[in-house]
Design a protein around this motif. Sequence first.
Motif, PDB file in Angstrom:
ATOM      1  N   VAL A  31      13.588 -42.735  60.864  1.00  9.85           N
ATOM      2  CA  VAL A  31      12.756 -41.733  61.939  1.00  9.85           C
ATOM      3  C   VAL A  31      11.625 -41.986  62.472  1.00  9.85           C
ATOM      4  O   VAL A  31      11.199 -41.734  63.717  1.00  9.85           O
ATOM      5  CB  VAL A  31      12.922 -40.338  61.511  1.00  9.85           C
ATOM      6  N   PRO A  32      10.653 -42.256  61.481  1.00 10.59           N
ATOM      7  CA  PRO A  32       9.205 -42.748  62.154  1.00 10.59           C
ATOM      8  C   PRO A  32       9.246 -43.613  63.223  1.00 10.59           C
ATOM      9  O   PRO A  32       8.355 -43.513  64.355  1.00 10.59           O
ATOM     10  CB  PRO A  32       8.503 -43.419  60.825  1.00 10.59           C
ATOM     11  N   GLU A  33      10.110 -44.654  63.350  1.00 10.85           N
ATOM     12  CA  GLU A  33       9.934 -45.836  64.384  1.00 10.85           C
ATOM     13  C   GLU A  33      10.626 -45.341  65.629  1.00 10.85           C
ATOM     14  O   GLU A  33      10.415 -45.774  66.658  1.00 10.85           O
ATOM     15  CB  GLU A  33      10.460 -47.187  63.808  1.00 10.85           C
ATOM     16  N   ASN A  34      11.473 -44.397  65.434  1.00  5.42           N
ATOM     17  CA  ASN A  34      12.309 -43.850  66.350  1.00  5.42           C
ATOM     18  C   ASN A  34      11.910 -42.451  67.125  1.00  5.42           C
ATOM     19  O   ASN A  34      12.901 -42.047  67.811  1.00  5.42           O
ATOM     20  CB  ASN A  34      13.843 -43.905  66.110  1.00  5.42           C
ATOM     21  N   VAL A  35      10.889 -42.064  66.706  1.00  2.00           N
ATOM     22  CA  VAL A  35      10.515 -40.622  67.334  1.00  2.00           C
ATOM     23  C   VAL A  35      10.644 -40.475  68.801  1.00  2.00           C
ATOM     24  O   VAL A  35      11.410 -39.468  69.221  1.00  2.00           O
ATOM     25  CB  VAL A  35       9.095 -40.397  66.755  1.00  2.00           C
TER      26      VAL A  35
ATOM     27  N   SER B  89      16.530 -38.875  73.753  1.00  2.88           N
ATOM     28  CA  SER B  89      17.903 -38.798  73.466  1.00  2.88           C
ATOM     29  C   SER B  89      18.395 -37.501  73.307  1.00  2.88           C
ATOM     30  O   SER B  89      19.608 -36.978  73.857  1.00  2.88           O
ATOM     31  CB  SER B  89      18.613 -39.920  72.681  1.00  2.88           C
ATOM     32  N   PHE B  90      18.002 -36.844  72.355  1.00  2.00           N
ATOM     33  CA  PHE B  90      18.382 -35.520  71.862  1.00  2.00           C
ATOM     34  C   PHE B  90      17.844 -34.272  72.802  1.00  2.00           C
ATOM     35  O   PHE B  90      16.903 -33.851  72.546  1.00  2.00           O
ATOM     36  CB  PHE B  90      17.939 -35.161  70.483  1.00  2.00           C
TER      37      PHE B  90
ATOM     38  N   ALA C 176       8.582 -29.799  58.309  1.00  2.00           N
ATOM     39  CA  ALA C 176       7.204 -30.252  57.822  1.00  2.00           C
ATOM     40  C   ALA C 176       7.139 -31.711  58.268  1.00  2.00           C
ATOM     41  O   ALA C 176       6.290 -32.077  58.718  1.00  2.00           O
ATOM     42  CB  ALA C 176       6.704 -29.719  56.712  1.00  2.00           C
ATOM     43  N   VAL C 177       8.029 -32.551  57.757  1.00  2.00           N
ATOM     44  CA  VAL C 177       7.878 -33.950  57.810  1.00  2.00           C
ATOM     45  C   VAL C 177       8.076 -34.380  59.412  1.00  2.00           C
ATOM     46  O   VAL C 177       7.367 -34.984  59.978  1.00  2.00           O
ATOM     47  CB  VAL C 177       8.831 -34.460  57.043  1.00  2.00           C
ATOM     48  N   LEU C 178       9.228 -33.599  59.725  1.00  2.12           N
ATOM     49  CA  LEU C 178       9.149 -33.919  61.368  1.00  2.12           C
ATOM     50  C   LEU C 178       8.377 -33.627  62.222  1.00  2.12           C
ATOM     51  O   LEU C 178       7.884 -33.889  63.158  1.00  2.12           O
ATOM     52  CB  LEU C 178      10.525 -33.290  61.693  1.00  2.12           C
ATOM     53  N   ASP C 179       7.551 -32.371  61.883  1.00  2.00           N
ATOM     54  CA  ASP C 179       6.516 -31.748  62.580  1.00  2.00           C
ATOM     55  C   ASP C 179       5.444 -32.949  62.579  1.00  2.00           C
ATOM     56  O   ASP C 179       4.640 -33.224  63.499  1.00  2.00           O
ATOM     57  CB  ASP C 179       6.050 -30.687  62.032  1.00  2.00           C
TER      58      ASP C 179
ATOM     59  N   GLY D  11       6.153 -35.784  64.897  1.00  2.00           N
ATOM     60  CA  GLY D  11       6.341 -35.370  66.325  1.00  2.00           C
ATOM     61  C   GLY D  11       7.415 -35.455  66.841  1.00  2.00           C
ATOM     62  O   GLY D  11       7.835 -35.383  67.944  1.00  2.00           O
ATOM     63  N   VAL D  12       8.519 -35.049  65.882  1.00  2.00           N
ATOM     64  CA  VAL D  12      10.003 -35.006  66.302  1.00  2.00           C
ATOM     65  C   VAL D  12      10.108 -33.498  67.080  1.00  2.00           C
ATOM     66  O   VAL D  12       9.645 -32.571  66.264  1.00  2.00           O
ATOM     67  CB  VAL D  12      10.984 -35.116  65.300  1.00  2.00           C
ATOM     68  N   LYS D  13      10.649 -33.339  68.027  1.00  2.00           N
ATOM     69  CA  LYS D  13      10.732 -32.131  68.944  1.00  2.00           C
ATOM     70  C   LYS D  13      12.125 -31.344  68.477  1.00  2.00           C
ATOM     71  O   LYS D  13      13.032 -32.094  68.459  1.00  2.00           O
ATOM     72  CB  LYS D  13      10.585 -32.314  70.382  1.00  2.00           C
TER      73      LYS D  13
END
Length: 369
Positions: free
Chosen positions: A298-302, A308-309, A332-335, A338-340
């Motif tokens: 996930v970190p390198e594909n934010v 895409s989503f 919390a990790v996704l926040d 920077g994942v929306k």
Amino acid sequence: MKKLILAVLMIGTAVAANAQWRRTPTPNDTLQSVRVLKNGNVVYSIYAPKARTVSLAGDAMPWGTQVTPKEENGVWSFEVPNVKPGVYRYHFVVDGINVYDPKAPATTELTAVATVTPKGDEFFAYRKDIPHGAMAVRSYESRTIGETRTMRVWTPAGYEKGKEKLPVLYLIHGGGDTDTSWPNAGAAGIILDNLLADGKIKPMIVVMPNGTIAGPNVQDEVAPFAKDMVTDIIPFIEANYRVLTDKNHRAIAGLSMGGMETMETAFQNIDMFTYVWVLSSSFKPGADPAKEAERLKVPENVAKINKSFKVLVFTQGGPSDIAFKNCENTRAVLDKLGVKYLYEENAQEGHSWGTWRADLYNLAPRLFK
């Protein structure tokens, strides 16, 4: 002589038939196994005249509670108080053996299902005044798992006579369940029929695969299923149904274990999906969510995920949902990365089908807009 033998045979047959017809009636002949009382209580009954002990198990009872049975003339009855409108799975335990209601109109290999709709206008209530789609059982060969498996496929009313290609939602159940769960306890076909008839969703195909794979624990089922989804399930649907095959017309969703399978599939195949729902779920419970995010890259594909989503949704059944804290930790990790995404609580019914039926009803209208 032949006539005499024939006459004797005919008399014997008539006597046997008459004896069978005149068998002693039992309370089971007219037993209604599920009754909704005016006060909102629901009575579950089973005829077991030789049983020593009978108990009731199912979704209608509050978690961890027991209902004391009443026995009369071999009929064991359980009155569950204050049952909210819903679709509930249940079975009886007769002398230690699980027994699925033989008189239930909707019985699967796992359980029987009782629909409680006091008003009859709930969003999951069957409506006679609208056209209904089809719920098919399809078998396919899973090269990933090495066995023949099944899935349920809902097609909208009129699909058989149409020519238009439709978008697809892949909808996954939770741990311990099968592909029978969304159509039965989840009332998926009824909910989708009602939404389509009211013009609230676009015509689509909804695929409900079997996310349960034999293994030592639930978490070991996630990775093989994600591979099965991409390698076998999606190709089977696209080879056998009139569907659009680009990512803008493909959605994936799952509850609990199915939510883990949804993330496992979507985060590793970002270019395949535009709509992703994670219902009452999180990264692997007990694992460091940051490390799980790293494992799924996930970190390198934010930036790619955010592009895409179009809709990434996390839902919960309120603080009583057993996945509530794990989901908070995952978000919390996704926040931080920077994942929306969107976060919603469509129902305050905990980790239950009441929550997930509400999720389907509220989220399906947003698909493929």
